[in-house]
Write a protein that holds these residues in place. Structure first.
Motif, PDB file in Angstrom:
ATOM      1  N   SER A 104      -3.691   0.761  -2.894  1.00  0.00           N
ATOM      2  CA  SER A 104      -3.054  -0.556  -2.920  1.00  0.00           C
ATOM      3  C   SER A 104      -2.752  -0.928  -4.356  1.00  0.00           C
ATOM      4  O   SER A 104      -3.367  -0.407  -5.298  1.00  0.00           O
ATOM      5  CB  SER A 104      -3.946  -1.616  -2.273  1.00  0.00           C
ATOM      6  N   THR A 114      -5.441   6.373   0.786  1.00  0.00           N
ATOM      7  CA  THR A 114      -4.651   5.140   0.862  1.00  0.00           C
ATOM      8  C   THR A 114      -4.923   4.290  -0.367  1.00  0.00           C
ATOM      9  O   THR A 114      -6.089   4.031  -0.719  1.00  0.00           O
ATOM     10  CB  THR A 114      -5.001   4.342   2.131  1.00  0.00           C
ATOM     11  N   THR A 139       0.833  -1.199   0.000  1.00  0.00           N
ATOM     12  CA  THR A 139       0.000   0.000   0.000  1.00  0.00           C
ATOM     13  C   THR A 139       0.866   1.245   0.000  1.00  0.00           C
ATOM     14  O   THR A 139       2.034   1.209   0.408  1.00  0.00           O
ATOM     15  CB  THR A 139      -0.941   0.037   1.218  1.00  0.00           C
ATOM     16  N   GLU A 170      -8.135   2.267  -1.241  1.00  0.00           N
ATOM     17  CA  GLU A 170      -8.495   1.518  -0.042  1.00  0.00           C
ATOM     18  C   GLU A 170      -9.211   2.388   0.983  1.00  0.00           C
ATOM     19  O   GLU A 170     -10.114   1.927   1.683  1.00  0.00           O
ATOM     20  CB  GLU A 170      -7.234   0.917   0.593  1.00  0.00           C
TER      21      GLU A 170
END
Length: 360
Positions: A285, A283, A266, A294
């Motif tokens: 990934s 965030t 991530t 995310e």
């Protein structure tokens, strides 16, 4: 009543000194041989010991009583010793005196010793001086180049011997490298940690091809690395080649990572890089080159006094700014005079996500 002397050797050639005769009225009435002392002939041996080794030695010439033969070499008794000793003759008895015998050390003139490393044997010598009983280390590769470690040699009375052999076949260290190819792109790959010769280990796919991450399969043979498996290499998500849709405060935007994200890892991006006027982090990934969102933690920014908005006052349109910081989703005053120099006072503006709207 008088006495006289003659050499003892006239009676016995193996003796030195004088015989004393007594004379009375023209007749020898007695004699005294106490002054006769035995010589030490070259056939007279003496067993002496140097460094635990014994040998019978003989004078190099006849020694008279009380005389000494100096500078006899200790090495004639024990070749592992240096120094000298002396033989002293006392009334036919030899004795060893003035012993300066010391164990012989080793240096570059000492005979080399045979050392076996792996299945290779070779003669090893030393280039420094070491006393008897001391030791010196030499590199295993001096005997067998694929090996590393130390061979310890001991000097004993001028003779070298092998004390220990701590050698192993050269491993592959993290600073060793080889050319690896991942998906058609080649680069230098290194082990993540030491790999023993004949064993397997891993390196980084990204060292060969920066667009990929994961473990490269490596083998080590005598310090030489070979790449044998690239099946675990997966695409990364890059800053300029990967993007994803993201919803920020109900609006749809496009986001890319701030830094390259490895497969199955991530990363984050500033909210403001995707949506103007927002702070916080998004965030992200990465799955084999596919970027996904995310989590979104974005909040609207306030409006500071440097922001501007166009306002129309009495038919005149011009830019104006807040007279003070206005929090997001709040209203505050802006300067009328900035928009129309013929007017003073404040107008009301609304702030949301670093964007101003004229209210009244």
């Amino acid at each position: 009543g008088l006495t006289g002397t003659r050499g003892c050797r006239l009676v016995n050639g193996l003796y030195a000194g004088s015989i004393i005769f007594q004379c009375s009225m023209g007749t020898i009435t007695g004699y005294d041989t106490q002054g006769c002392l035995a010589k030490c002939p070259t056939t007279l041996g003496k067993v002496i010991t140097v460094g635990g080794q014994s040998q019978t030695v003989y004078p190099s010439s006849v020694l008279h009583p009380g005389s000494t033969e100096y500078n006899r070499l200790c090495s004639e008794v024990n070749s592992g010793y240096t120094g000298t000793y002396a033989l002293e003759c006392t009334d036919g008895v030899l004795s060893m005196i003035m012993d300066t015998c010391t164990p012989r050390g080793c240096d570059d003139s000492t005979n080399p010793v045979s050392v076996t490393v792996g299945d290779v044997s070779g003669l090893v010598s030393i280039s420094e001086s070491v006393e008897s009983g001391g030791s010196v280390d030499t590199l295993c590769e001096a005997v067998s180049s694929p090996h590393v470690g130390l061979v310890t040699l001991t000097c004993t009375e001028g003779t070298l011997s092998v004390q220990s052999v701590q050698c192993e076949i050269m491993p592959c260290e993290p600073w060793h490298f080889a050319i690896g190819t991942v998906k058609g792109v080649s680069g230098l790959v290194t082990p993540r940690e030491q790999i023993m010769s004949g064993a397997e280990g891993v390196g980084e796919c990204g060292n060969a091809n920066i667009e990929y991450s994961g473990d490269l399969g490596l083998t080590c043979q005598q310090g030489s690395i070979q790449v044998f498996d690239t099946s675990e290499c997966r695409l990364t998500c890059s800053t300029d080649g990967s993007s994803s849709d993201v919803v920020v405060d109900g609006g749809m935007y496009t986001v890319s990572p701030a830094e390259r994200i490895a497969h199955a890892a991530t990363g984050v991006q500033e909210c403001g890089a995707a949506a103007y006027g927002y702070s916080g982090e998004i965030t992200l990934s990465c799955d084999n080159g596919t970027l996904s969102v995310e989590d979104v933690q974005c909040i609207p920014d306030p409006c500071d006094t440097t922001l501007q908005v166009n306002a129309t006052i009495a038919g005149v349109e011009g830019p104006t700014s807040p007279v003070q910081l206005i929090e997001a989703n709040a209203t505050g005053p802006a300067d009328c005079n900035m928009a129309n120099p013929d007017y003073t006072g404040n107008l009301t503006v609304y702030c949301y996500a670093a964007t101003l709207t004229v209210v009244s």
